[in-house]
Design a protein around this motif. Structure first.
Motif, PDB file in Angstrom:
ATOM      1  N   GLY A 108      39.726  93.664  42.980  1.00 48.11           N
ATOM      2  CA  GLY A 108      40.506  94.286  41.893  1.00 48.11           C
ATOM      3  C   GLY A 108      41.682  93.165  41.414  1.00 48.11           C
ATOM      4  O   GLY A 108      42.101  92.193  41.978  1.00 48.11           O
ATOM      5  N   ARG A 109      42.261  93.651  40.491  1.00 47.81           N
ATOM      6  CA  ARG A 109      43.612  92.946  40.121  1.00 47.81           C
ATOM      7  C   ARG A 109      44.633  93.063  40.958  1.00 47.81           C
ATOM      8  O   ARG A 109      45.515  91.950  40.817  1.00 47.81           O
ATOM      9  CB  ARG A 109      43.784  93.699  38.733  1.00 47.81           C
ATOM     10  N   GLU A 110      44.671  93.917  41.852  1.00 44.38           N
ATOM     11  CA  GLU A 110      45.977  94.034  42.542  1.00 44.38           C
ATOM     12  C   GLU A 110      46.236  92.610  43.555  1.00 44.38           C
ATOM     13  O   GLU A 110      47.152  92.661  43.969  1.00 44.38           O
ATOM     14  CB  GLU A 110      45.947  95.397  43.697  1.00 44.38           C
ATOM     15  N   MET A 111      45.150  91.896  43.678  1.00 43.08           N
ATOM     16  CA  MET A 111      44.988  90.742  44.697  1.00 43.08           C
ATOM     17  C   MET A 111      44.653  89.460  43.860  1.00 43.08           C
ATOM     18  O   MET A 111      44.415  88.575  44.488  1.00 43.08           O
ATOM     19  CB  MET A 111      44.293  90.878  45.765  1.00 43.08           C
ATOM     20  N   ALA A 112      44.696  89.610  42.651  1.00 40.35           N
ATOM     21  CA  ALA A 112      44.657  88.558  41.728  1.00 40.35           C
ATOM     22  C   ALA A 112      45.442  87.292  42.357  1.00 40.35           C
ATOM     23  O   ALA A 112      45.057  86.182  41.955  1.00 40.35           O
ATOM     24  CB  ALA A 112      44.716  88.798  40.300  1.00 40.35           C
ATOM     25  N   ARG A 113      46.633  87.435  42.752  1.00 44.54           N
ATOM     26  CA  ARG A 113      47.701  86.328  43.103  1.00 44.54           C
ATOM     27  C   ARG A 113      47.581  86.138  44.400  1.00 44.54           C
ATOM     28  O   ARG A 113      48.844  85.606  45.034  1.00 44.54           O
ATOM     29  CB  ARG A 113      49.076  86.743  42.338  1.00 44.54           C
ATOM     30  N   HIS A 114      46.687  86.302  45.154  1.00 44.24           N
ATOM     31  CA  HIS A 114      46.964  86.602  46.709  1.00 44.24           C
ATOM     32  C   HIS A 114      47.000  85.251  47.248  1.00 44.24           C
ATOM     33  O   HIS A 114      47.836  85.036  48.128  1.00 44.24           O
ATOM     34  CB  HIS A 114      45.313  86.824  47.405  1.00 44.24           C
ATOM     35  N   GLU A 115      46.626  84.083  46.451  1.00 44.98           N
ATOM     36  CA  GLU A 115      46.997  82.732  46.941  1.00 44.98           C
ATOM     37  C   GLU A 115      48.659  82.364  46.874  1.00 44.98           C
ATOM     38  O   GLU A 115      49.155  81.588  47.945  1.00 44.98           O
ATOM     39  CB  GLU A 115      46.390  81.600  46.084  1.00 44.98           C
ATOM     40  N   ILE A 116      49.128  82.789  45.955  1.00 42.67           N
ATOM     41  CA  ILE A 116      50.809  82.956  45.562  1.00 42.67           C
ATOM     42  C   ILE A 116      51.320  83.476  47.067  1.00 42.67           C
ATOM     43  O   ILE A 116      52.324  83.059  47.657  1.00 42.67           O
ATOM     44  CB  ILE A 116      51.006  83.405  44.589  1.00 42.67           C
ATOM     45  N   LEU A 117      50.908  84.884  47.205  1.00 40.05           N
ATOM     46  CA  LEU A 117      51.484  85.594  48.325  1.00 40.05           C
ATOM     47  C   LEU A 117      51.109  84.936  49.620  1.00 40.05           C
ATOM     48  O   LEU A 117      52.090  85.011  50.491  1.00 40.05           O
ATOM     49  CB  LEU A 117      50.606  87.127  48.257  1.00 40.05           C
TER      50      LEU A 117
ATOM     51  N   VAL B 216      54.466  83.825  52.019  1.00 41.54           N
ATOM     52  CA  VAL B 216      54.761  84.568  53.303  1.00 41.54           C
ATOM     53  C   VAL B 216      53.975  83.753  54.444  1.00 41.54           C
ATOM     54  O   VAL B 216      54.152  84.298  55.553  1.00 41.54           O
ATOM     55  CB  VAL B 216      54.431  86.007  53.211  1.00 41.54           C
ATOM     56  N   LYS B 217      53.232  82.707  54.265  1.00 38.95           N
ATOM     57  CA  LYS B 217      52.657  82.089  55.237  1.00 38.95           C
ATOM     58  C   LYS B 217      51.505  82.896  56.207  1.00 38.95           C
ATOM     59  O   LYS B 217      51.661  82.875  57.058  1.00 38.95           O
ATOM     60  CB  LYS B 217      53.726  81.453  56.234  1.00 38.95           C
ATOM     61  N   ILE B 218      50.798  83.507  55.283  1.00 42.69           N
ATOM     62  CA  ILE B 218      49.760  84.412  55.792  1.00 42.69           C
ATOM     63  C   ILE B 218      48.425  83.757  55.591  1.00 42.69           C
ATOM     64  O   ILE B 218      48.224  83.235  54.300  1.00 42.69           O
ATOM     65  CB  ILE B 218      49.977  85.959  55.876  1.00 42.69           C
ATOM     66  N   ASP B 219      47.127  84.216  56.207  1.00 45.22           N
ATOM     67  CA  ASP B 219      45.875  84.238  55.731  1.00 45.22           C
ATOM     68  C   ASP B 219      45.515  85.290  55.139  1.00 45.22           C
ATOM     69  O   ASP B 219      45.868  86.511  55.511  1.00 45.22           O
ATOM     70  CB  ASP B 219      45.089  83.887  56.851  1.00 45.22           C
TER      71      ASP B 219
END
Length: 96
Positions: A1-10, A14-17
């Motif tokens: 979904g759109r809620e994680m569209a920018r997961h790479e930036i997140l 925050v330095k997480i996988d």
């Protein structure tokens, strides 16, 4: 979904996988599936949510957050969250 569209930036900030479960694979997300089951005790599948008040939804959330969970060694989510907040040590200065 759109809620994680920018997961790479997140992930970078925050330095997480970030991992995603495969579609139609509920065994890959057991906590989510268990929580859905608990919510269904209050709001059965197919129920019209339009007449449900925010107050009732808040009451459900309070009950679920104060319900002991085996996966949390029989602590409540609220207890675990409160402890994590108390132990939180920010690693960077907060911007104002």
């Amino acid at each position: 979904g759109r809620e994680m569209a920018r997961h790479e930036i997140l992930a970078k900030r925050v330095k997480i996988d970030v991992y995603f479960a495969d579609p139609h694979s509920p065994w890959q997300r057991p906590t989510n599936e268990n929580t859905n089951g608990l919510i269904r005790e209050y709001l059965p599948k197919g129920l019209d949510l339009a007449p449900i008040s925010q107050g009732y939804l808040n009451a459900i959330a309070r009950q679920l957050n104060n319900r002991p969970r085996k996966c949390l060694d029989f602590e409540t989510p609220a207890e675990v969250f409160a402890r994590e907040i108390m132990n939180f040590q920010p690693s960077v200065a907060l911007q104002t």
